[in-house]
Write a protein that holds these residues in place. Structure first.
Motif, PDB file in Angstrom:
ATOM      1  N   GLY A 242       0.816  -1.212   0.000  1.00 29.86           N
ATOM      2  CA  GLY A 242       0.000   0.000   0.000  1.00 29.86           C
ATOM      3  C   GLY A 242       0.844   1.255   0.000  1.00 29.86           C
ATOM      4  O   GLY A 242       0.365   2.340   0.334  1.00 29.86           O
ATOM      5  N   ALA A 243       2.122   1.124  -0.380  1.00 29.88           N
ATOM      6  CA  ALA A 243       3.025   2.273  -0.358  1.00 29.88           C
ATOM      7  C   ALA A 243       2.778   3.195  -1.549  1.00 29.88           C
ATOM      8  O   ALA A 243       2.152   2.801  -2.530  1.00 29.88           O
ATOM      9  CB  ALA A 243       4.478   1.794  -0.381  1.00 29.88           C
ATOM     10  N   ARG A 244       3.270   4.414  -1.429  1.00 31.87           N
ATOM     11  CA  ARG A 244       3.245   5.330  -2.567  1.00 31.87           C
ATOM     12  C   ARG A 244       4.314   4.901  -3.576  1.00 31.87           C
ATOM     13  O   ARG A 244       5.327   4.296  -3.206  1.00 31.87           O
ATOM     14  CB  ARG A 244       3.507   6.764  -2.112  1.00 31.87           C
ATOM     15  CG  ARG A 244       2.433   7.298  -1.156  1.00 31.87           C
ATOM     16  CD  ARG A 244       2.761   8.705  -0.689  1.00 31.87           C
ATOM     17  NE  ARG A 244       1.706   9.232   0.177  1.00 31.87           N
ATOM     18  CZ  ARG A 244       1.682   9.072   1.503  1.00 31.87           C
ATOM     19  NH1 ARG A 244       2.673   8.408   2.092  1.00 31.87           N
ATOM     20  NH2 ARG A 244       0.696   9.560   2.223  1.00 31.87           N
ATOM     21  N   ARG A 245       4.086   5.230  -4.840  1.00 30.62           N
ATOM     22  CA  ARG A 245       4.970   4.766  -5.906  1.00 30.62           C
ATOM     23  C   ARG A 245       6.433   5.084  -5.636  1.00 30.62           C
ATOM     24  O   ARG A 245       7.300   4.206  -5.705  1.00 30.62           O
ATOM     25  CB  ARG A 245       4.540   5.373  -7.248  1.00 30.62           C
ATOM     26  CG  ARG A 245       5.436   4.962  -8.400  1.00 30.62           C
ATOM     27  CD  ARG A 245       4.944   5.513  -9.709  1.00 30.62           C
ATOM     28  NE  ARG A 245       4.855   6.969  -9.688  1.00 30.62           N
ATOM     29  CZ  ARG A 245       4.416   7.705 -10.702  1.00 30.62           C
ATOM     30  NH1 ARG A 245       4.005   7.113 -11.808  1.00 30.62           N
ATOM     31  NH2 ARG A 245       4.378   9.009 -10.619  1.00 30.62           N
ATOM     32  N   LYS A 345     -10.587  -7.329   5.392  1.00 27.38           N
ATOM     33  CA  LYS A 345     -10.062  -8.366   6.278  1.00 27.38           C
ATOM     34  C   LYS A 345     -10.284  -8.031   7.747  1.00 27.38           C
ATOM     35  O   LYS A 345      -9.839  -8.758   8.631  1.00 27.38           O
ATOM     36  CB  LYS A 345      -8.560  -8.566   6.022  1.00 27.38           C
ATOM     37  CG  LYS A 345      -8.221  -9.097   4.634  1.00 27.38           C
ATOM     38  CD  LYS A 345      -8.666 -10.534   4.465  1.00 27.38           C
ATOM     39  CE  LYS A 345      -8.264 -11.081   3.102  1.00 27.38           C
ATOM     40  NZ  LYS A 345      -8.671 -12.495   2.932  1.00 27.38           N
ATOM     41  N   GLY A 346     -10.952  -6.897   8.018  1.00 31.08           N
ATOM     42  CA  GLY A 346     -11.276  -6.533   9.391  1.00 31.08           C
ATOM     43  C   GLY A 346     -10.175  -5.814  10.132  1.00 31.08           C
ATOM     44  O   GLY A 346     -10.212  -5.712  11.365  1.00 31.08           O
ATOM     45  N   VAL A 347      -9.184  -5.300   9.425  1.00 32.95           N
ATOM     46  CA  VAL A 347      -8.097  -4.565  10.092  1.00 32.95           C
ATOM     47  C   VAL A 347      -8.621  -3.213  10.568  1.00 32.95           C
ATOM     48  O   VAL A 347      -9.345  -2.520   9.845  1.00 32.95           O
ATOM     49  CB  VAL A 347      -6.910  -4.367   9.133  1.00 32.95           C
ATOM     50  CG1 VAL A 347      -5.789  -3.595   9.814  1.00 32.95           C
ATOM     51  CG2 VAL A 347      -6.392  -5.714   8.636  1.00 32.95           C
ATOM     52  N   ALA A 348      -8.281  -2.839  11.789  1.00 35.26           N
ATOM     53  CA  ALA A 348      -8.763  -1.576  12.362  1.00 35.26           C
ATOM     54  C   ALA A 348      -8.218  -0.387  11.574  1.00 35.26           C
ATOM     55  O   ALA A 348      -7.071  -0.405  11.111  1.00 35.26           O
ATOM     56  CB  ALA A 348      -8.342  -1.474  13.825  1.00 35.26           C
ATOM     57  N   ILE A 352      -4.509   0.597   9.768  1.00 34.01           N
ATOM     58  CA  ILE A 352      -4.360   0.859   8.329  1.00 34.01           C
ATOM     59  C   ILE A 352      -3.686   2.207   8.116  1.00 34.01           C
ATOM     60  O   ILE A 352      -2.813   2.354   7.261  1.00 34.01           O
ATOM     61  CB  ILE A 352      -5.733   0.825   7.629  1.00 34.01           C
ATOM     62  CG1 ILE A 352      -6.326  -0.586   7.702  1.00 34.01           C
ATOM     63  CG2 ILE A 352      -5.604   1.257   6.166  1.00 34.01           C
ATOM     64  CD1 ILE A 352      -7.746  -0.676   7.209  1.00 34.01           C
ATOM     65  N   GLY A 353      -4.082   3.179   8.923  1.00 30.82           N
ATOM     66  CA  GLY A 353      -3.462   4.502   8.825  1.00 30.82           C
ATOM     67  C   GLY A 353      -1.977   4.447   9.110  1.00 30.82           C
ATOM     68  O   GLY A 353      -1.171   5.071   8.421  1.00 30.82           O
ATOM     69  N   THR A 363      -5.347  11.947  12.631  1.00 29.11           N
ATOM     70  CA  THR A 363      -5.298  10.503  12.436  1.00 29.11           C
ATOM     71  C   THR A 363      -3.929   9.967  12.818  1.00 29.11           C
ATOM     72  O   THR A 363      -3.816   8.936  13.492  1.00 29.11           O
ATOM     73  CB  THR A 363      -5.599  10.140  10.970  1.00 29.11           C
ATOM     74  OG1 THR A 363      -6.820  10.773  10.589  1.00 29.11           O
ATOM     75  CG2 THR A 363      -5.741   8.653  10.793  1.00 29.11           C
ATOM     76  N   THR A 364      -2.886  10.675  12.418  1.00 32.18           N
ATOM     77  CA  THR A 364      -1.521  10.250  12.739  1.00 32.18           C
ATOM     78  C   THR A 364      -1.323  10.163  14.247  1.00 32.18           C
ATOM     79  O   THR A 364      -0.626   9.275  14.736  1.00 32.18           O
ATOM     80  CB  THR A 364      -0.505  11.226  12.122  1.00 32.18           C
ATOM     81  OG1 THR A 364      -0.755  11.332  10.724  1.00 32.18           O
ATOM     82  CG2 THR A 364       0.914  10.749  12.325  1.00 32.18           C
TER      83      THR A 364
END
Length: 391
Positions: A242-245, A345-348, A352-353, A363-364
């Motif tokens: 899920g990383a940036r390019r 998949k139910g990850v909180a 994910i953040g 959020t951070t």
């Protein structure tokens, strides 16, 4: 001597030397006779009503014959009255004439602040300035940029709302700097009440059938020699992390902590951060060690030029999408897909953040209490959801 219109009409100067006629009834008022034949009304005074030490000013009122004599004299009275009140009409006139333009603000901003931004930010800001702001407002004095000027420019980009709003943000930042530099009055930012366009967030996720077609395309194109294994491994790693390019494309082998299963990015869009690697991502990296086009490179995904990372993915990505029959899919959508799989998949959400390195400050702050183990579990959840399709 009282100056009259007839006197001025009949007066002349030497061929190579200008001379002045003064009005004794209004101290400081006079007319200057030029060798060219022009005759110009003026007022001479000391700035701010000061004494001999104050700066001497010459304020040109206008040309004889273009404005009436009595009008020129009345203007002179008004100017001298302003000087008695402590004003400096000529100084203010010069300040307006020499006031910095918006292009001066950009050059100062570029020199003092933009150089400290990230390369992508420098590129985007410079492009926005050169293509949209400079052609319309660059030559306008910073103090004269109005809300209507900004609104017209913003409206002219209505077909591209995202770009229009980014332009407005950059222009607003420049106007704030102008206030800080005292090039405008405080609180006069003309962007302040210009309403931004509504932006429709782009939500594009790859479905399971699309992921399967993507995996097949990567395998077949590598087998055919249509794309390098490096490109296929890079695409897989983007999906698995899920990383940036650029976080993956510019990654160096020395940043990988194999034991902790993280890539320690020294810098990113949100600063230095760990990039968590699930087991599937570790397998891709181990495979990349074997298939890399340049085993001696410090970069995980080396480019064609020596000592440079792989940077141009647009052409191979277009070929991959055509082969996999993927419509309207950007490389950045792989990041969205990874996040959507994690949610499925139910990850909180806080985990994910942490995993994706989101930019929202609030959020951070919540991510700060999430330790590595749940984040690695999330990385594995994404890997398990992706690997079955693309391997």
């Amino acid at each position: 001597m009282k100056l009259t219109k007839r006197q001025i009409d009949n007066a002349a100067c030497d061929e190579n030397k200008a001379r002045c006629l003064w009005d004794d009834n209004l101290t400081g008022f006079g007319v200057k006779l030029l060798p060219s034949g022009a005759k110009r009304y003026f007022v001479k005074y000391r700035s701010y009503g000061g004494g001999r030490r104050a700066k001497q000013r010459w304020f040109t009122i206008g040309t004889h014959g273009q404005i009436p004599f009595e009008q020129a004299k009345e203007d002179a009275r008004q100017i001298l009255a302003a000087v008695k009140r402590g004003e400096d009409p000529q100084g203010e006139k010069l300040a307006i004439r020499d006031a910095p333009k918006l292009v001066d603000a950009w050059e100062k901003f570029e020199r003092e602040e933009l150089a400290n931004k990230k390369p992508a930010t420098i590129r985007d800001y410079t492009s926005c300035w050169e293509r949209h702001i400079a052609p319309r407002l660059g030559s306008t004095k910073a103090v004269d940029v109005s809300r209507s000027d900004v609104s017209r420019l913003h409206q002219s980009l209505s077909n591209t709302p995202y770009l229009a709003n980014r332009m407005l943000a950059l222009l607003s930042s420049l106007m704030n700097r102008c206030e800080a530099w005292e090039w405008r009055e405080q609180g006069t930012n003309p962007c302040r009440f210009v309403k931004k366009f509504e932006e429709q967030p782009r939500e594009r996720y790859l479905s399971s059938p699309e992921l399967e077609r993507l995996g097949k395309a990567l395998r077949d194109l590598v087998d055919e020699g249509a794309i390098w294994p490096d490109v296929a491994n890079l695409i897989k790693l983007l999906l698995l992390t899920g990383a940036r390019r650029n976080e993956i494309a510019t990654c160096e082998w020395g940043w990988i902590d194999w034991e902790r299963q993280v890539i320690m990015l020294p810098d990113s869009k949100t600063g230095a951060k760990p990039l968590f690697l699930g087991d599937s991502a570790i397998e891709v990296l181990q495979r990349q060690k074997v298939t890399t086009r340049d085993p001696a490179s410090t970069y995980v995904f080396p480019g064609k030029k020596q000592n440079y990372p792989l940077v141009n993915l647009s052409k191979p990505w277009k070929r991959i999408c055509e082969f996999a029959e993927l419509n309207d899919v950007r490389i950045h959508d792989l990041r969205h897909t990874a996040a959507s799989i994690a949610v499925g998949k139910g990850v909180a959400l806080p985990v994910i953040g942490r995993l994706l390195g989101h930019t929202q400050t609030q959020t951070t702050a919540r991510y700060a209490h999430v330790d590595n183990q749940p984040a690695l579990a999330a990385a594995n959840a994404i890997g398990n959801g992706v690997a079955d399709c693309i391997e």
